[in-house]
Design a protein around this motif. Structure first.
Motif, mmCIF file in Angstrom:
data_model
loop_
_atom_site.group_PDB
_atom_site.id
_atom_site.type_symbol
_atom_site.label_atom_id
_atom_site.label_comp_id
_atom_site.label_asym_id
_atom_site.label_seq_id
_atom_site.Cartn_x
_atom_site.Cartn_y
_atom_site.Cartn_z
ATOM 1 N N MET A 267 51.334 43.180 -41.098
ATOM 2 C CA MET A 267 51.605 43.353 -42.644
ATOM 3 C C MET A 267 50.526 42.807 -43.271
ATOM 4 O O MET A 267 50.085 41.511 -43.023
ATOM 5 N N PRO A 268 49.949 43.133 -44.262
ATOM 6 C CA PRO A 268 48.779 42.803 -44.964
ATOM 7 C C PRO A 268 49.121 41.334 -45.826
ATOM 8 O O PRO A 268 50.283 41.288 -46.279
ATOM 9 N N LEU A 269 48.401 40.264 -45.925
ATOM 10 C CA LEU A 269 48.735 39.103 -46.502
ATOM 11 C C LEU A 269 48.687 39.463 -48.115
ATOM 12 O O LEU A 269 47.777 40.278 -48.548
ATOM 13 N N ASP A 270 49.623 38.916 -48.786
ATOM 14 C CA ASP A 270 49.676 39.304 -50.173
ATOM 15 C C ASP A 270 48.395 38.478 -50.943
ATOM 16 O O ASP A 270 48.634 37.396 -51.281
ATOM 17 N N PRO A 271 47.584 39.425 -51.717
ATOM 18 C CA PRO A 271 46.352 38.581 -52.465
ATOM 19 C C PRO A 271 46.996 38.026 -53.674
ATOM 20 O O PRO A 271 46.096 37.116 -54.225
ATOM 21 N N SER A 272 48.364 38.223 -54.062
ATOM 22 C CA SER A 272 48.579 37.314 -55.276
ATOM 23 C C SER A 272 48.706 35.789 -55.127
ATOM 24 O O SER A 272 48.957 34.898 -55.861
ATOM 25 N N PHE A 273 48.584 35.429 -53.626
ATOM 26 C CA PHE A 273 48.795 34.107 -53.288
ATOM 27 C C PHE A 273 47.464 33.372 -53.809
ATOM 28 O O PHE A 273 47.339 32.081 -53.637
ATOM 29 N N VAL A 274 46.359 34.048 -53.884
ATOM 30 C CA VAL A 274 45.118 33.406 -54.177
ATOM 31 C C VAL A 274 45.157 32.433 -55.353
ATOM 32 O O VAL A 274 45.765 32.871 -56.489
ATOM 33 N N GLY A 275 44.867 31.184 -55.133
ATOM 34 C CA GLY A 275 44.790 30.318 -56.373
ATOM 35 C C GLY A 275 46.117 29.471 -56.435
ATOM 36 O O GLY A 275 46.234 28.544 -56.965
ATOM 37 N N ARG A 276 47.001 29.860 -55.582
ATOM 38 C CA ARG A 276 48.279 29.216 -55.501
ATOM 39 C C ARG A 276 48.015 27.725 -54.906
ATOM 40 O O ARG A 276 47.440 27.478 -53.819
ATOM 41 N N THR A 277 48.612 26.493 -55.597
ATOM 42 C CA THR A 277 48.265 25.305 -55.193
ATOM 43 C C THR A 277 49.881 24.880 -54.791
ATOM 44 O O THR A 277 51.076 24.941 -55.386
ATOM 45 N N TYR A 278 50.192 24.128 -53.741
ATOM 46 C CA TYR A 278 51.469 23.495 -53.297
ATOM 47 C C TYR A 278 51.492 22.399 -53.538
ATOM 48 O O TYR A 278 50.821 21.566 -54.083
ATOM 49 N N PRO A 279 52.595 21.596 -53.708
ATOM 50 C CA PRO A 279 53.075 20.339 -54.089
ATOM 51 C C PRO A 279 52.408 19.281 -53.143
ATOM 52 O O PRO A 279 52.239 19.680 -51.847
ATOM 53 N N PRO A 280 52.080 17.951 -53.764
ATOM 54 C CA PRO A 280 51.377 17.125 -52.713
ATOM 55 C C PRO A 280 52.240 16.746 -51.500
ATOM 56 O O PRO A 280 53.435 16.661 -51.519
ATOM 57 N N THR A 281 51.616 16.468 -50.288
ATOM 58 C CA THR A 281 52.315 16.238 -49.096
ATOM 59 C C THR A 281 52.776 14.914 -49.046
ATOM 60 O O THR A 281 52.218 13.865 -49.900
ATOM 61 N N ALA A 282 53.604 14.365 -48.298
ATOM 62 C CA ALA A 282 54.023 13.078 -48.123
ATOM 63 C C ALA A 282 52.645 12.260 -47.384
ATOM 64 O O ALA A 282 52.185 12.691 -46.791
ATOM 65 N N PRO A 283 52.810 10.827 -47.935
ATOM 66 C CA PRO A 283 51.539 9.982 -47.541
ATOM 67 C C PRO A 283 51.725 10.023 -46.159
ATOM 68 O O PRO A 283 52.447 9.922 -45.289
ATOM 69 N N TYR A 284 50.263 10.113 -45.724
ATOM 70 C CA TYR A 284 49.870 9.907 -44.340
ATOM 71 C C TYR A 284 49.239 8.425 -43.940
ATOM 72 O O TYR A 284 48.308 8.106 -44.706
ATOM 73 N N GLN A 285 49.964 7.526 -43.374
ATOM 74 C CA GLN A 285 49.252 6.073 -43.236
ATOM 75 C C GLN A 285 48.370 6.258 -42.031
ATOM 76 O O GLN A 285 48.815 6.489 -41.080
ATOM 77 N N VAL A 286 47.079 6.152 -42.301
ATOM 78 C CA VAL A 286 45.989 5.820 -41.378
ATOM 79 C C VAL A 286 46.138 4.603 -40.733
ATOM 80 O O VAL A 286 45.608 3.633 -41.343
ATOM 81 N N GLY A 287 46.332 4.485 -39.233
ATOM 82 C CA GLY A 287 46.415 3.265 -38.445
ATOM 83 C C GLY A 287 45.169 3.183 -37.934
ATOM 84 O O GLY A 287 44.363 4.185 -37.561
ATOM 85 N N ARG A 288 44.955 1.885 -37.867
ATOM 86 C CA ARG A 288 43.583 1.449 -37.083
ATOM 87 C C ARG A 288 43.557 1.978 -35.482
ATOM 88 O O ARG A 288 42.615 2.406 -34.926
ATOM 89 N N GLU A 289 44.984 1.739 -34.989
ATOM 90 C CA GLU A 289 44.899 2.353 -33.688
ATOM 91 C C GLU A 289 44.939 3.810 -33.538
ATOM 92 O O GLU A 289 44.119 4.277 -32.257
ATOM 93 N N LYS A 290 45.206 4.449 -34.344
ATOM 94 C CA LYS A 290 45.224 5.909 -34.334
ATOM 95 C C LYS A 290 43.461 6.362 -34.505
ATOM 96 O O LYS A 290 43.103 7.377 -33.901
ATOM 97 N N ILE A 291 42.737 5.395 -35.497
ATOM 98 C CA ILE A 291 41.203 5.832 -35.476
ATOM 99 C C ILE A 291 40.675 5.507 -34.074
ATOM 100 O O ILE A 291 39.829 6.249 -33.572
ATOM 101 N N ARG A 292 41.046 4.342 -33.536
ATOM 102 C CA ARG A 292 40.452 3.973 -32.255
ATOM 103 C C ARG A 292 40.701 4.916 -31.129
ATOM 104 O O ARG A 292 39.856 5.420 -30.356
ATOM 105 N N GLU A 293 42.205 5.614 -31.178
ATOM 106 C CA GLU A 293 42.486 6.411 -30.314
ATOM 107 C C GLU A 293 41.622 7.847 -30.306
ATOM 108 O O GLU A 293 41.151 8.380 -29.206
ATOM 109 N N PHE A 294 41.608 8.222 -31.583
ATOM 110 C CA PHE A 294 40.775 9.424 -31.946
ATOM 111 C C PHE A 294 39.330 9.251 -31.560
ATOM 112 O O PHE A 294 38.664 10.372 -30.966
#
Lengths: 148, 130
Positions: free
Chosen positions: A1-28
């Motif tokens: 099924m082709p994607l609907d081109p009328s979605f171009v330009g659609r903006t979604y509501p902001p996501t819940a905040p992601y807390q960047v942890g020091r250990e996550k940066i070290r792990e990555f």
């Protein structure tokens, strides 16, 4: 099924905040073999003028890939996940991500098209702090392979 | 100007570690059974893992972990990672395309695995003067 081109330009509501942890940066950083002290040692990061350890350039994908499920799993858009291939990825940084950031993603569909039986979807995710400071803009282009 | 080549070894263990760190648990990056079922020759590296290694090369050339201003790639060919101790290797080279007056250096990056390009349109902009 082709994607609907009328979605171009659609903006979604902001996501819940992601807390960047020091250990996550070290792990990555460790997982990609990035040994620069600024990824691991807050003092080394402060010497470069950052408040805490600095994330490697592709770290934001952890946040944006989770956020992009808003689009990929939007039943109204109808992406077949099993046929989804990651085509392109691009980051434009205002500043690096650092530990302590609380990041919010705003997703926009920049392009939807169908060519040669394949679907193409380009998304832009504007990543900013909860305070509204822009951090990085992230583009991803996906190919939705057609039925052979 | 060509920048010195950098080589990165990639093993299955690296893919498992990257999956955990990144949260990308797609089984084509750890299960031969699933990878071959979807038509791949075997387990392949996460495109974003390849992009992260190339990013290491870029920050290495820049001389600073926070110097990347813009970075983009197109994934053109999968990096197949055999289930042995050696895995495979990704070689990264770059050419300076432009140095701007405001202290930015634009790089054209090439990443190859077994002599084949795995990325196209791989470009990075780095800040050269702090």
């Amino acid at each position: 099924m082709p994607l609907d081109p009328s979605f171009v330009g659609r903006t979604y509501p902001p996501t819940a905040p992601y807390q960047v942890g020091r250990e996550k940066i070290r792990e990555f950083a460790s997982a990609i073999g990035a040994t620069d002290p600024a990824h691991h040692d807050p003092e080394a990061a402060r010497a470069l003028g950052h408040p805490d350890v600095v994330a490697p350039p592709t770290f934001p994908v952890i946040v944006t890939m989770a956020a992009s499920s808003q689009i990929i799993e939007d039943p109204a858009l109808g992406v077949d996940y099993s046929r989804l291939v990651h085509g392109d990825q691009r980051f434009a940084y205002t500043r690096p991500v650092v530990a302590g950031d609380e990041l919010v993603c705003t997703n926009t569909i920049e392009d939807v098209s169908t060519r040669g039986g394949h679907g193409f979807l380009t998304t832009r995710t504007d990543v900013s702090t909860v305070g509204g400071e822009p951090v990085v803009a992230v583009w991803a282009r996906y190919v939705i392979r057609g039925e052979a | 100007m060509e920048l010195p080549a950098q080589t990165f070894q990639v093993t299955r263990a690296d893919l498992v570690r990257y999956a955990g760190a990144s949260g990308d648990f797609n089984p084509i990056h750890w299960s031969d059974r699933v990878a071959t079922k979807v038509g791949l020759p075997g387990v392949i590296a996460h495109g974003m893992f390849t992009m992260a290694l190339v990013g290491r090369a870029v920050t290495g050339w820049a001389g600073s972990p926070d110097a990347v201003v813009e970075y983009g790639v197109r994934f053109t060919r999968p990096v197949v990672v055999p289930d042995d101790d050696q895995g495979t290797e990704i070689e990264v080279t770059a050419r300076v395309r432009e140095v701007t007056e405001d202290g930015l250096t634009r790089l054209e990056v090439t990443a190859t695995c077994l002599g084949e390009k795995v990325l196209s349109q791989a470009r990075a902009t780095i800040r050269t003067a702090r």
